[in-house]
Design a protein around this motif. Sequence first.
Motif, short mmCIF file in Angstrom:
data_model
loop_
_atom_site.label_atom_id
_atom_site.label_comp_id
_atom_site.label_asym_id
_atom_site.label_seq_id
_atom_site.Cartn_x
_atom_site.Cartn_y
_atom_site.Cartn_z
N HIS A 2 -15.04 -2.33 -8.53
CA HIS A 2 -14.27 -1.29 -7.87
C HIS A 2 -12.80 -1.34 -8.27
O HIS A 2 -12.32 -2.32 -8.80
N LYS A 3 -12.12 -0.25 -8.02
CA LYS A 3 -10.70 -0.15 -8.33
C LYS A 3 -9.88 -0.99 -7.35
O LYS A 3 -10.28 -1.17 -6.20
N THR A 4 -8.73 -1.45 -7.82
CA THR A 4 -7.78 -2.07 -6.90
C THR A 4 -7.18 -0.96 -6.04
O THR A 4 -7.29 0.24 -6.38
N GLN A 7 -4.83 1.12 -8.17
CA GLN A 7 -5.52 2.07 -9.04
C GLN A 7 -5.98 3.29 -8.25
O GLN A 7 -5.86 4.42 -8.72
N TYR A 8 -6.50 3.06 -7.05
CA TYR A 8 -6.91 4.18 -6.21
C TYR A 8 -5.70 5.02 -5.81
O TYR A 8 -5.74 6.25 -5.89
N THR A 11 -4.48 7.68 -8.12
CA THR A 11 -5.21 8.95 -8.18
C THR A 11 -4.60 9.99 -7.26
O THR A 11 -4.91 11.18 -7.37
N LYS A 36 0.07 -4.85 -7.77
CA LYS A 36 -0.93 -3.98 -8.39
C LYS A 36 -2.35 -4.56 -8.37
O LYS A 36 -3.32 -3.81 -8.40
N GLN A 37 -2.48 -5.86 -8.35
CA GLN A 37 -3.82 -6.47 -8.37
C GLN A 37 -4.35 -6.80 -6.97
O GLN A 37 -5.49 -7.22 -6.83
N ASP A 39 -5.91 -6.41 -3.30
CA ASP A 39 -6.82 -5.50 -2.62
C ASP A 39 -7.14 -5.97 -1.19
O ASP A 39 -8.13 -5.58 -0.60
N TYR A 68 -9.47 4.64 0.70
CA TYR A 68 -9.80 3.65 -0.34
C TYR A 68 -11.07 2.88 0.06
O TYR A 68 -11.98 2.73 -0.76
#
Length: 72
Positions: A2-4, A7-8, A11, A36-37, A39, A68
């Motif tokens: 899954h995206k972090t 990253q979500y 969008t 950024k990394q 979650d 998310y």
Amino acid sequence: MHKTFYQYLMTKRNPGSTDPEAEFANNAFYDQSFPKQEDEFDALSKYLEENASYLPTMEIFDSVWKEYQESF
């Protein structure tokens, strides 16, 4: 995989928008220290509360976080 959260959040970017979620994403994009990394909710929330003067209310983060989580 899954995206972090970051990253979500990216969008949601829309430089011409005044939507609070888009503004949050736009500002996070320019925040060189944004984790950024990460979650984990607590770590992100703590970072934003202490460092993100561009986020007028944590309710915006809570809303994007919920979306998310639902995206999995």
